[in-house]
Design a protein around this motif. Structure first.
Motif, PDB file in Angstrom:
ATOM      1  N   VAL A 259       0.845  -1.192   0.000  1.00  0.00           N
ATOM      2  CA  VAL A 259       0.000   0.000   0.000  1.00  0.00           C
ATOM      3  C   VAL A 259       0.884   1.247   0.000  1.00  0.00           C
ATOM      4  O   VAL A 259       0.562   2.255  -0.637  1.00  0.00           O
ATOM      5  CB  VAL A 259      -0.955   0.008   1.203  1.00  0.00           C
ATOM      6  N   ARG A 260       2.024   1.179   0.684  1.00  0.00           N
ATOM      7  CA  ARG A 260       2.974   2.295   0.665  1.00  0.00           C
ATOM      8  C   ARG A 260       3.888   2.233  -0.550  1.00  0.00           C
ATOM      9  O   ARG A 260       4.185   3.259  -1.161  1.00  0.00           O
ATOM     10  CB  ARG A 260       3.808   2.297   1.952  1.00  0.00           C
ATOM     11  N   TYR A 261       4.326   1.026  -0.912  1.00  0.00           N
ATOM     12  CA  TYR A 261       5.361   0.907  -1.931  1.00  0.00           C
ATOM     13  C   TYR A 261       4.901   0.268  -3.239  1.00  0.00           C
ATOM     14  O   TYR A 261       5.723  -0.033  -4.090  1.00  0.00           O
ATOM     15  CB  TYR A 261       6.540   0.107  -1.369  1.00  0.00           C
ATOM     16  N   GLY A 262       3.608   0.058  -3.414  1.00  0.00           N
ATOM     17  CA  GLY A 262       3.135  -0.541  -4.651  1.00  0.00           C
ATOM     18  C   GLY A 262       1.974   0.181  -5.297  1.00  0.00           C
ATOM     19  O   GLY A 262       1.755   0.052  -6.498  1.00  0.00           O
ATOM     20  N   VAL A 263       1.233   0.966  -4.523  1.00  0.00           N
ATOM     21  CA  VAL A 263       0.114   1.726  -5.074  1.00  0.00           C
ATOM     22  C   VAL A 263       0.658   3.007  -5.694  1.00  0.00           C
ATOM     23  O   VAL A 263       1.467   3.711  -5.095  1.00  0.00           O
ATOM     24  CB  VAL A 263      -0.926   2.051  -3.978  1.00  0.00           C
ATOM     25  N   ALA A 264       0.219   3.301  -6.909  1.00  0.00           N
ATOM     26  CA  ALA A 264       0.720   4.481  -7.618  1.00  0.00           C
ATOM     27  C   ALA A 264       0.460   5.754  -6.808  1.00  0.00           C
ATOM     28  O   ALA A 264      -0.582   5.879  -6.153  1.00  0.00           O
ATOM     29  CB  ALA A 264       0.070   4.575  -8.994  1.00  0.00           C
ATOM     30  N   PRO A 265       1.378   6.724  -6.854  1.00  0.00           N
ATOM     31  CA  PRO A 265       1.236   7.925  -6.019  1.00  0.00           C
ATOM     32  C   PRO A 265       0.012   8.761  -6.358  1.00  0.00           C
ATOM     33  O   PRO A 265      -0.462   9.527  -5.508  1.00  0.00           O
ATOM     34  CB  PRO A 265       2.535   8.705  -6.292  1.00  0.00           C
ATOM     35  N   ASP A 266      -0.525   8.625  -7.592  1.00  0.00           N
ATOM     36  CA  ASP A 266      -1.695   9.415  -7.959  1.00  0.00           C
ATOM     37  C   ASP A 266      -3.005   8.690  -7.664  1.00  0.00           C
ATOM     38  O   ASP A 266      -4.075   9.171  -8.044  1.00  0.00           O
ATOM     39  CB  ASP A 266      -1.637   9.812  -9.439  1.00  0.00           C
ATOM     40  N   HIS A 267      -2.921   7.547  -6.983  1.00  0.00           N
ATOM     41  CA  HIS A 267      -4.125   6.822  -6.575  1.00  0.00           C
ATOM     42  C   HIS A 267      -4.379   7.064  -5.091  1.00  0.00           C
ATOM     43  O   HIS A 267      -4.228   6.177  -4.254  1.00  0.00           O
ATOM     44  CB  HIS A 267      -3.977   5.332  -6.866  1.00  0.00           C
ATOM     45  N   GLU A 268      -4.763   8.278  -4.783  1.00  0.00           N
ATOM     46  CA  GLU A 268      -4.906   8.687  -3.385  1.00  0.00           C
ATOM     47  C   GLU A 268      -5.990   7.894  -2.662  1.00  0.00           C
ATOM     48  O   GLU A 268      -5.865   7.595  -1.477  1.00  0.00           O
ATOM     49  CB  GLU A 268      -5.199  10.186  -3.303  1.00  0.00           C
TER      50      GLU A 268
ATOM     51  N   ALA B 178       8.698  -4.211 -14.164  1.00  0.00           N
ATOM     52  CA  ALA B 178       7.799  -3.119 -13.793  1.00  0.00           C
ATOM     53  C   ALA B 178       7.824  -2.886 -12.291  1.00  0.00           C
ATOM     54  O   ALA B 178       7.686  -1.754 -11.825  1.00  0.00           O
ATOM     55  CB  ALA B 178       6.380  -3.424 -14.269  1.00  0.00           C
ATOM     56  N   THR B 179       8.033  -3.967 -11.528  1.00  0.00           N
ATOM     57  CA  THR B 179       8.082  -3.820 -10.071  1.00  0.00           C
ATOM     58  C   THR B 179       9.224  -2.909  -9.653  1.00  0.00           C
ATOM     59  O   THR B 179       9.085  -2.101  -8.720  1.00  0.00           O
ATOM     60  CB  THR B 179       8.245  -5.199  -9.412  1.00  0.00           C
ATOM     61  N   ARG B 180      10.366  -3.020 -10.340  1.00  0.00           N
ATOM     62  CA  ARG B 180      11.498  -2.150 -10.007  1.00  0.00           C
ATOM     63  C   ARG B 180      11.149  -0.685 -10.295  1.00  0.00           C
ATOM     64  O   ARG B 180      11.491   0.215  -9.523  1.00  0.00           O
ATOM     65  CB  ARG B 180      12.736  -2.573 -10.788  1.00  0.00           C
ATOM     66  N   PHE B 181      10.465  -0.456 -11.403  1.00  0.00           N
ATOM     67  CA  PHE B 181      10.061   0.906 -11.741  1.00  0.00           C
ATOM     68  C   PHE B 181       9.072   1.446 -10.712  1.00  0.00           C
ATOM     69  O   PHE B 181       9.176   2.591 -10.260  1.00  0.00           O
ATOM     70  CB  PHE B 181       9.455   0.917 -13.142  1.00  0.00           C
ATOM     71  N   VAL B 182       8.100   0.617 -10.313  1.00  0.00           N
ATOM     72  CA  VAL B 182       7.136   1.011  -9.285  1.00  0.00           C
ATOM     73  C   VAL B 182       7.861   1.323  -7.980  1.00  0.00           C
ATOM     74  O   VAL B 182       7.564   2.322  -7.306  1.00  0.00           O
ATOM     75  CB  VAL B 182       6.076  -0.085  -9.070  1.00  0.00           C
ATOM     76  N   SER B 183       8.826   0.482  -7.608  1.00  0.00           N
ATOM     77  CA  SER B 183       9.575   0.709  -6.370  1.00  0.00           C
ATOM     78  C   SER B 183      10.350   2.015  -6.431  1.00  0.00           C
ATOM     79  O   SER B 183      10.487   2.713  -5.423  1.00  0.00           O
ATOM     80  CB  SER B 183      10.528  -0.463  -6.114  1.00  0.00           C
ATOM     81  N   TRP B 184      10.842   2.350  -7.615  1.00  0.00           N
ATOM     82  CA  TRP B 184      11.597   3.601  -7.784  1.00  0.00           C
ATOM     83  C   TRP B 184      10.706   4.816  -7.546  1.00  0.00           C
ATOM     84  O   TRP B 184      11.028   5.687  -6.736  1.00  0.00           O
ATOM     85  CB  TRP B 184      12.215   3.644  -9.180  1.00  0.00           C
ATOM     86  N   TYR B 185       9.556   4.875  -8.229  1.00  0.00           N
ATOM     87  CA  TYR B 185       8.730   6.066  -8.035  1.00  0.00           C
ATOM     88  C   TYR B 185       7.947   6.020  -6.731  1.00  0.00           C
ATOM     89  O   TYR B 185       7.354   7.024  -6.329  1.00  0.00           O
ATOM     90  CB  TYR B 185       7.840   6.358  -9.244  1.00  0.00           C
ATOM     91  N   SER B 186       7.967   4.869  -6.025  1.00  0.00           N
ATOM     92  CA  SER B 186       7.331   4.764  -4.708  1.00  0.00           C
ATOM     93  C   SER B 186       8.330   4.917  -3.571  1.00  0.00           C
ATOM     94  O   SER B 186       7.970   4.775  -2.413  1.00  0.00           O
ATOM     95  CB  SER B 186       6.618   3.414  -4.575  1.00  0.00           C
ATOM     96  N   ALA B 187       9.621   5.174  -3.901  1.00  0.00           N
ATOM     97  CA  ALA B 187      10.657   5.438  -2.899  1.00  0.00           C
ATOM     98  C   ALA B 187      10.986   4.231  -2.041  1.00  0.00           C
ATOM     99  O   ALA B 187      11.304   4.370  -0.858  1.00  0.00           O
ATOM    100  CB  ALA B 187      10.274   6.622  -2.012  1.00  0.00           C
ATOM    101  N   HIS B 188      10.945   3.033  -2.615  1.00  0.00           N
ATOM    102  CA  HIS B 188      11.349   1.855  -1.844  1.00  0.00           C
ATOM    103  C   HIS B 188      12.848   1.950  -1.548  1.00  0.00           C
ATOM    104  O   HIS B 188      13.657   2.168  -2.453  1.00  0.00           O
ATOM    105  CB  HIS B 188      11.044   0.582  -2.625  1.00  0.00           C
TER     106      HIS B 188
END
Length: 468
Positions: free
Chosen positions: A44-53, A122-132
């Motif tokens: 929920v913190r590191y996998g949900v897109a930042p624009d999905h509030e 894609a998971t690595r890209f998601v982790s990058w923009y989610s600040a993992h």
């Protein structure tokens, strides 16, 4: 008192803790929710897109469980692996341990060139923009003109949307500042979302699909000829021998029909006329090779497929090359073996019976699983609730046996004695405050701290500022 450790603080772990609190068979329960990261909430913190509030707001309900006086969050404690606590040692501290460790690996494409520079999961890209914190601060230069996203699920749609969305639109989110700068400088103009089967078999939800058409800086491009290859698309409601299409599939097809209504070889959907980016939805293309030029990925070779009449696809013998300097693979998740637990390498799950871990053909007293590591990467976030309830029901049936076992009076003291430095709830609150302060210093709302040193410094004394 029944002392239970839940390994993993994502939805499946927190729902497991909640089910333990809500039951009445064992009135006195103490739950420690352990996590390798110093932060709670998992995907929920590191996998949900930042624009999905709206989806990210699920953190509020998870938070309510973790703030219960019978629950303790214990971050920065790994389980398994060289630096973690082994399951055998952890079992000595609690009456029961429930593993809710998810499915952390990506399914590979298994095609030549998959490991070329410019090809990422894609998971690595998601982790990058989610600040993992496990991901380097800025591994994505985004100097590609064309990007290919392989897969037609919600993760594929998420990463395509982030690539096509303007950085100014993300400024109000918690995306890390370095990623925001990179997205602002992105040269990506074409984003291809490609699936090997037809639109009726795509896994994205209608809400996610419609969001693509609502991006102010992008236009949707579809090929009516590709859509028409799908019998369900070409003849909606005219297949009496077939079972009715699920509602989500019908809605998806309606959206795609609307986008392709203009006819012609290529139809453009919603978006502004002066859009700077195009999102191309492609179907019936199976990746067979990633092409190379100058030592990095330059494109993807696809085999053209067609329905085989039995729910699958067959190759037609035709091929198509799509230019791409960035390839993101979004073809599914897979569970990872946790050293010390049994593992089914075919299914990517821990063998179990109704959540009870099975060792050598028999349930192992005191060991349980819930979430994706139990059932595989299926369902939505809410699916974890019923999964957790089933596991907790099994645990409660075993309670008379479990309560006869010895548990540590103070498990955290033992963990510290083993050299670990747990981050407790107060430490997480300190991280939250530091992220608010980081955002304020950048003229933004709260901004995630993306690196381990920054997170741990914030947890200890509130001074973590993260990578800027």
């Amino acid at each position: 008192m029944l002392s239970v450790a839940v390994v993993g603080s994502g939805p499946s772990g927190v729902y497991t803790a909640q089910a333990l609190l809500q039951q009445s068979l064992v009135p006195d329960v103490r739950v420690h929710v352990l996590d390798r990261l110093p932060t709670p909430y998992g995907l929920v913190r590191y996998g949900v897109a930042p624009d999905h509030e709206k989806i990210k707001s699920l953190q509020n309900s998870l938070r309510a469980v973790l703030e219960d006086e019978r629950v303790s969050f214990v971050g920065n404690v790994g389980v398994g692996g060289a630096d973690g606590v082994s399951p055998a040692r952890l079992a000595r501290l609690y009456h029961a341990v429930v593993y809710c460790v998810g499915a952390a690996a990506d399914r590979p494409l298994a095609v030549p060139g998959e490991d070329l520079p410019g090809s990422f999961s894609a998971t690595r890209f998601v982790s990058w923009y989610s600040a993992h914190p496990d991901i380097a601060a800025d591994p994505f230069a985004l100097d590609a003109r064309s990007a290919v996203v392989i897969g037609v699920g919600n993760v594929a749609v998420d990463v395509a949307r982030i690539l096509a969305r303007g950085a100014d639109e993300l400024r109000s989110t918690d995306v890390p500042h370095a990623a925001l700068r990179t997205l602002a400088d992105s040269r990506v103009r074409d984003v291809h979302i490609v699936g090997r089967r037809g639109p009726s078999q795509a896994r994205f939800t209608t809400k996610e699909l419609r969001e693509l058409g609502a991006l102010p800086g992008a236009r949707i491009v579809v090929d009516p000829a590709e859509l028409a290859l799908d019998p369900a698309y070409a003849a909606p409601g005219a297949l009496p021998a077939s079972p009715p299409l699920p509602a989500v599939v019908r809605r998806n097809l309606e959206v795609l029909r609307g986008w392709s209504a203009g006819g012609g070889p290529v139809a453009e959907g919603l978006g502004t006329p002066d859009a700077v980016r195009r999102i191309r939805l492609r179907f019936f293309l199976r990746p067979v090779e990633l092409l190379e030029r100058g030592g990095r990925v330059a494109g993807v070779r696809f085999a053209r497929t067609a329905p085989d009449g039995a729910g699958g696809v067959r190759d037609t013998g035709a091929y198509e090359d799509v230019e791409a300097q960035l390839v993101l693979r979004a073809v599914g998740y897979r569970g990872v073996e946790l050293p010390g637990l049994p593992f089914d390498p075919v299914r990517g799950t821990v063998p179990h019976r109704a959540g009870r871990v099975v060792r050598d053909g028999a349930p192992s007293p005191g060991e349980y699983v819930a979430g994706w590591i139990k059932r595989g990467p299926t369902g939505v976030i809410g699916s974890n609730r019923s999964c957790a309830k089933e596991t907790v029901a099994s645990l409660l049936e075993d309670a008379p046996l479990l309560e006869s076992r010895t548990a540590a009076a103070d498990p955290l003291a033992v963990l510290r004695g083993w050299g670990l430095r747990p981050v407790e709830w107060d430490g997480w609150l300190s991280i939250e405050r530091a992220e608010v302060e980081l955002g304020r210093s950048l003229g933004r709302g709260p901004v995630k701290i993306p690196d381990w040193p920054g997170l741990l410094a914030a947890a200890r004394d509130g001074t973590g500022t993260g990578e800027r």
